[in-house]
Design an enzyme around this catalytic site. Structure first.
Site, PDB file in Angstrom:
ATOM      1  N   HIS A  22      71.180 -11.025   5.068  1.00 59.02           N
ATOM      2  CA  HIS A  22      71.185 -10.852   6.528  1.00 59.02           C
ATOM      3  C   HIS A  22      70.618  -9.468   6.888  1.00 59.02           C
ATOM      4  O   HIS A  22      69.808  -9.345   7.800  1.00 59.02           O
ATOM      5  CB  HIS A  22      72.618 -10.915   7.083  1.00 59.02           C
ATOM      6  CG  HIS A  22      73.330 -12.220   6.903  1.00 59.02           C
ATOM      7  ND1 HIS A  22      74.574 -12.319   6.324  1.00 59.02           N
ATOM      8  CD2 HIS A  22      72.978 -13.487   7.235  1.00 59.02           C
ATOM      9  CE1 HIS A  22      74.970 -13.579   6.329  1.00 59.02           C
ATOM     10  NE2 HIS A  22      74.014 -14.322   6.860  1.00 59.02           N
ATOM     11  N   LYS A  46      85.257 -23.792  10.178  1.00 60.74           N
ATOM     12  CA  LYS A  46      86.348 -23.638   9.213  1.00 60.74           C
ATOM     13  C   LYS A  46      86.960 -22.248   9.435  1.00 60.74           C
ATOM     14  O   LYS A  46      86.296 -21.360   9.957  1.00 60.74           O
ATOM     15  CB  LYS A  46      85.811 -23.729   7.781  1.00 60.74           C
ATOM     16  CG  LYS A  46      85.374 -25.125   7.401  1.00 60.74           C
ATOM     17  CD  LYS A  46      84.596 -25.124   6.119  1.00 60.74           C
ATOM     18  CE  LYS A  46      83.202 -24.591   6.338  1.00 60.74           C
ATOM     19  NZ  LYS A  46      82.486 -24.166   5.186  1.00 60.74           N
ATOM     20  N   ARG A  95      65.772 -19.645   3.615  1.00 56.46           N
ATOM     21  CA  ARG A  95      65.729 -19.318   2.187  1.00 56.46           C
ATOM     22  C   ARG A  95      65.025 -20.373   1.362  1.00 56.46           C
ATOM     23  O   ARG A  95      64.044 -20.128   0.706  1.00 56.46           O
ATOM     24  CB  ARG A  95      67.157 -19.126   1.645  1.00 56.46           C
ATOM     25  CG  ARG A  95      67.830 -17.874   2.117  1.00 56.46           C
ATOM     26  CD  ARG A  95      69.297 -17.927   1.855  1.00 56.46           C
ATOM     27  NE  ARG A  95      69.877 -19.109   2.483  1.00 56.46           N
ATOM     28  CZ  ARG A  95      71.168 -19.286   2.681  1.00 56.46           C
ATOM     29  NH1 ARG A  95      72.028 -18.406   2.259  1.00 56.46           N
ATOM     30  NH2 ARG A  95      71.610 -20.371   3.279  1.00 56.46           N
ATOM     31  N   SER A 133      76.631 -16.331   2.144  1.00 49.25           N
ATOM     32  CA  SER A 133      78.003 -15.850   2.375  1.00 49.25           C
ATOM     33  C   SER A 133      78.976 -16.706   1.561  1.00 49.25           C
ATOM     34  O   SER A 133      79.937 -16.190   0.986  1.00 49.25           O
ATOM     35  CB  SER A 133      78.360 -15.959   3.862  1.00 49.25           C
ATOM     36  OG  SER A 133      77.500 -15.176   4.625  1.00 49.25           O
TER      37      SER A 133
END
Ligand code: PNS
Length: 165
Positions: A22, A46, A95, A133
């Site tokens: 990031h 979540k 990505r 992450s």
């Protein structure tokens, strides 16, 4: 274009937590746009490992030297937030092929919701192409090292969370 003629871009995400992938996109984006707003999603589906305040604090700490990087929170529709901020560009990192479908769907939906807002994609620099992450959290919680893949402050906080879990 912002009201004062600035070209503002929004870089939205959950940032749970911020990774060097990031950071790479934000720093490179900050050279293209007059201002880049790191927009942290308030309600991640979540339960996030890092609360909203923590995610904001981390990003503010990491970008404290970058005067044209702003950290903010957002909820509701992204395109509404983008318009509200006087921005017309959404920046997303792309990505691998696995990111493509989700990103295509979001970009097309956002374009349908507000055709004035463009999504642009940036490829991460090579060392970060596999960093996410989710993987970072998994590795740390299982006792592995993510040194160099996340900012130092994130590394420290992850270790602390592991110790207290
Ligand atoms: O880091 P993430 O979790 O991939 O970021 C996803 C994010 C925050 C960009 C996305 O969930 C989002 O834009 N949420 C806001 C709600 C919204 O506008 N939904 C419709 C867009 S397709």
């Amino acid at each position: 274009m912002g009201s004062n003629g600035e070209r503002v871009a929004v870089y939205p995400g959950s940032f749970d937590p911020l990774t060097n992938g990031h950071v790479d996109i934000i720093l490179r984006g900050s050279k293209i746009f007059d201002r880049i707003v790191v927009a942290i999603l308030e309600n991640v589906e979540k339960t996030p490992l890092f609360g909203l305040e923590e995610r904001i604090e981390i990003a503010r700490e990491v970008f404290k030297q970058q005067s044209n990087v702003e950290v903010d929170e957002f909820g509701g529709l992204l395109v509404d937030y983008v318009e509200q901020r006087g921005a017309d560009v959404i920046v997303r990192g792309l990505r691998a092929i696995s990111d493509f479908e989700y990103e295509l769907q979001m970009a097309l939906m956002n374009h349908r919701l507000n055709p004035q807002v463009e999504t642009i994609f940036m490829m991460p620099t090579e060392p970060y192409t596999y960093v996410s992450s989710k993987l970072v959290k998994e590795v740390v919680m299982l006792g592995g090292s993510v040194s160099g893949l996340v900012p130092k402050t994130v590394e420290r906080l992850l270790r602390k969370k592991r110790a207290s879990s």
